[in-house]
Design an enzyme around this catalytic site. Structure first.
Site, PDB file in Angstrom:
ATOM      1  N   ARG A 163       0.842  -1.194   0.000  1.00 16.09           N
ATOM      2  CA  ARG A 163       0.000   0.000   0.000  1.00 16.09           C
ATOM      3  C   ARG A 163       0.880   1.248   0.000  1.00 16.09           C
ATOM      4  O   ARG A 163       2.021   1.220   0.454  1.00 16.09           O
ATOM      5  CB  ARG A 163      -0.901   0.011   1.240  1.00 16.09           C
ATOM      6  CG  ARG A 163      -1.804  -1.211   1.376  1.00 16.09           C
ATOM      7  CD  ARG A 163      -2.563  -1.177   2.694  1.00 16.09           C
ATOM      8  NE  ARG A 163      -3.461  -2.310   2.857  1.00 16.09           N
ATOM      9  CZ  ARG A 163      -3.150  -3.459   3.460  1.00 16.09           C
ATOM     10  NH1 ARG A 163      -1.918  -3.616   3.964  1.00 16.09           N
ATOM     11  NH2 ARG A 163      -4.027  -4.430   3.565  1.00 16.09           N
ATOM     12  N   LYS A 187      -1.719  -2.665   8.010  1.00 15.75           N
ATOM     13  CA  LYS A 187      -2.884  -2.249   8.784  1.00 15.75           C
ATOM     14  C   LYS A 187      -2.903  -2.955  10.130  1.00 15.75           C
ATOM     15  O   LYS A 187      -2.551  -4.128  10.233  1.00 15.75           O
ATOM     16  CB  LYS A 187      -4.167  -2.574   8.008  1.00 15.75           C
ATOM     17  CG  LYS A 187      -4.412  -1.663   6.814  1.00 15.75           C
ATOM     18  CD  LYS A 187      -5.765  -1.942   6.185  1.00 15.75           C
ATOM     19  CE  LYS A 187      -6.078  -0.961   5.075  1.00 15.75           C
ATOM     20  NZ  LYS A 187      -7.405  -1.214   4.459  1.00 15.75           N
ATOM     21  N   HIS A 258      -2.795   2.338  -5.652  1.00 13.30           N
ATOM     22  CA  HIS A 258      -3.555   1.126  -5.351  1.00 13.30           C
ATOM     23  C   HIS A 258      -3.786   0.304  -6.609  1.00 13.30           C
ATOM     24  O   HIS A 258      -3.934  -0.916  -6.543  1.00 13.30           O
ATOM     25  CB  HIS A 258      -4.888   1.481  -4.692  1.00 13.30           C
ATOM     26  CG  HIS A 258      -5.312   0.491  -3.652  1.00 13.30           C
ATOM     27  ND1 HIS A 258      -4.647   0.307  -2.457  1.00 13.30           N
ATOM     28  CD2 HIS A 258      -6.341  -0.407  -3.644  1.00 13.30           C
ATOM     29  CE1 HIS A 258      -5.250  -0.642  -1.758  1.00 13.30           C
ATOM     30  NE2 HIS A 258      -6.264  -1.090  -2.464  1.00 13.30           N
ATOM     31  N   ARG A 261      -1.047  -2.008  -6.929  1.00 14.64           N
ATOM     32  CA  ARG A 261      -1.255  -3.124  -5.989  1.00 14.64           C
ATOM     33  C   ARG A 261      -2.180  -4.168  -6.623  1.00 14.64           C
ATOM     34  O   ARG A 261      -1.895  -5.369  -6.567  1.00 14.64           O
ATOM     35  CB  ARG A 261      -1.862  -2.568  -4.695  1.00 14.64           C
ATOM     36  CG  ARG A 261      -2.187  -3.591  -3.620  1.00 14.64           C
ATOM     37  CD  ARG A 261      -2.585  -2.838  -2.350  1.00 14.64           C
ATOM     38  NE  ARG A 261      -3.234  -3.661  -1.357  1.00 14.64           N
ATOM     39  CZ  ARG A 261      -2.592  -4.417  -0.457  1.00 14.64           C
ATOM     40  NH1 ARG A 261      -1.278  -4.482  -0.468  1.00 14.64           N
ATOM     41  NH2 ARG A 261      -3.266  -5.111   0.445  1.00 14.64           N
ATOM     42  N   HIS A 284      -3.645  -9.071   3.406  1.00 15.43           N
ATOM     43  CA  HIS A 284      -5.093  -9.114   3.599  1.00 15.43           C
ATOM     44  C   HIS A 284      -5.424  -9.958   4.827  1.00 15.43           C
ATOM     45  O   HIS A 284      -4.906 -11.066   4.982  1.00 15.43           O
ATOM     46  CB  HIS A 284      -5.785  -9.734   2.386  1.00 15.43           C
ATOM     47  CG  HIS A 284      -5.822  -8.830   1.187  1.00 15.43           C
ATOM     48  ND1 HIS A 284      -5.981  -9.301  -0.105  1.00 15.43           N
ATOM     49  CD2 HIS A 284      -5.725  -7.480   1.085  1.00 15.43           C
ATOM     50  CE1 HIS A 284      -5.989  -8.282  -0.935  1.00 15.43           C
ATOM     51  NE2 HIS A 284      -5.833  -7.171  -0.248  1.00 15.43           N
ATOM     52  N   TYR A 293      -9.407 -10.874  -7.106  1.00 20.44           N
ATOM     53  CA  TYR A 293      -8.448 -10.938  -8.205  1.00 20.44           C
ATOM     54  C   TYR A 293      -8.648 -12.174  -9.068  1.00 20.44           C
ATOM     55  O   TYR A 293      -8.235 -12.192 -10.227  1.00 20.44           O
ATOM     56  CB  TYR A 293      -7.019 -10.888  -7.655  1.00 20.44           C
ATOM     57  CG  TYR A 293      -6.754  -9.628  -6.887  1.00 20.44           C
ATOM     58  CD1 TYR A 293      -6.716  -8.398  -7.540  1.00 20.44           C
ATOM     59  CD2 TYR A 293      -6.589  -9.637  -5.507  1.00 20.44           C
ATOM     60  CE1 TYR A 293      -6.503  -7.225  -6.835  1.00 20.44           C
ATOM     61  CE2 TYR A 293      -6.381  -8.467  -4.804  1.00 20.44           C
ATOM     62  CZ  TYR A 293      -6.335  -7.269  -5.470  1.00 20.44           C
ATOM     63  OH  TYR A 293      -6.145  -6.106  -4.774  1.00 20.44           O
TER      64      TYR A 293
END
Length: 312
Positions: A163, A187, A258, A261, A284, A293
């Site tokens: 990110r 995150k 992004h 990404r 994730h 994806y």
């Protein structure tokens, strides 16, 4: 952290609750400043709506109030994705209010989020990704430190799929150049290790050894990537860079970091990587997030089949 009295228009009880909620999100949940701001903003909007309807205490909240708040968002023309996020924010707030004894029941448990149609993210083809990096390298031939930095940033974003916030937060010692791996703080302050390839390593070496020393100023600290003024680069500068370099690629979609990404994840899956590996590389928390994806790769397979197979 804002003080209670800065929540203009709210009653003393509502302001105190919102201030406590903000501290909870920042200190106990350890969420990012941006995320805290978004959740507090949604909660403040809900409380303002409640007061406009004459509801002055959290204990008087009910499901009808929450639904009327969402209905108001719809009348204001908010997108379904925004409304779904705000429904989530309302449930988080009411759950917290119940846990902390401010309400006798959690009125948000039954609040349903609007269904959001999942649009597939735009990505580059492998040829477009190659053209993007080649265009950046051509521009860097002028020998400027900014040019070398831009190449290193683009190579690293595409190589790792990290990110933009993770990229701008990198320090020099987060790189293990010998093993070609990167330590990333994602995150929720979750740390992961991400590998990168030889092209990214070459670009990083040129940046760190030759170009970075030309930009660095006192106070830059260990920041890996620097802005034009020699301090840690800002995410907005990275977004501007990506948009500008994509404009050099004919037919490429216009997106921010992004999008690179998404592109990295798609190319990994198309190259044979399994879903769990891609999930771990991207950081994730849920495999469901990574599964989007597979839709992109399936669409490309169908397109190739229709173009190439005589019985398509």
């Amino acid at each position: 952290m804002r003080e209670v009295e800065t929540f203009a228009g709210l009653s003393e009880e509502m302001s105190a609750a919102l201030a406590d909620y903000e501290r909870h999100l920042a200190s106990e949940r350890d969420l990012s400043t941006h995320t805290v701001r978004a959740y507090v903003g949604d909660a403040a909007s809900l409380l303002e709506h409640a007061q406009a309807l004459g509801v002055e205490q959290l204990a008087s909240f009910d499901l009808r109030l929450l639904r009327s708040w969402l209905a108001k968002q719809q009348t204001l023309g908010k997108a379904r994705a925004t409304m779904a996020r705000r429904a989530t924010a309302a449930r988080m707030f009411t759950a917290w209010a119940h846990r902390t004894g401010r309400t006798s029941v959690d009125v948000g448990v039954s609040l349903v989020s609007p269904k959001v149609s999942k649009s597939l993210p735009a990505t580059l083809s492998p040829d477009q990704a190659r053209a993007l990096l080649e265009a950046a390298s051509t521009r860097a031939d002028d020998g400027s430190p900014i040019g070398a930095r831009d190449v290193a940033i683009l190579e690293l974003l595409y190589a790792t799929g990290i990110r933009v916030s993770e990229l701008t937060g990198l320090d020099v010692d987060d790189l293990d150049q010998e093993r070609r791996v990167l330590r990333v703080l994602g995150k929720g302050r979750k740390e992961r290790t991400v590998p990168y390839g030889l092209p990214a390593q070459r670009a990083l070496a040129q940046w760190i050894e030759v170009a970075r020393p030309q930009l660095v100023v006192a106070g830059a600290g260990p920041a890996l990537f620097l802005g034009a003024r020699g301090r840690r680069i800002d995410p907005r500068a990275v977004r501007t860079l990506v948009h500008a370099r994509l404009a050099d690629v004919p037919g490429a979609a216009d997106f921010g970091p992004h999008g690179l990404r998404h592109t990295a994840a798609t190319h990994l899956l198309e190259g044979g990587a399994d879903l769990r590996t891609v999930q771990e590389l991207l950081g994730h928390s849920s495999l469901q997030t990574t599964q989007i994806y597979t839709h992109i790769t399936n669409d490309r397979l169908r397109s190739a089949f229709k173009q190439a197979h005589p019985r398509a």
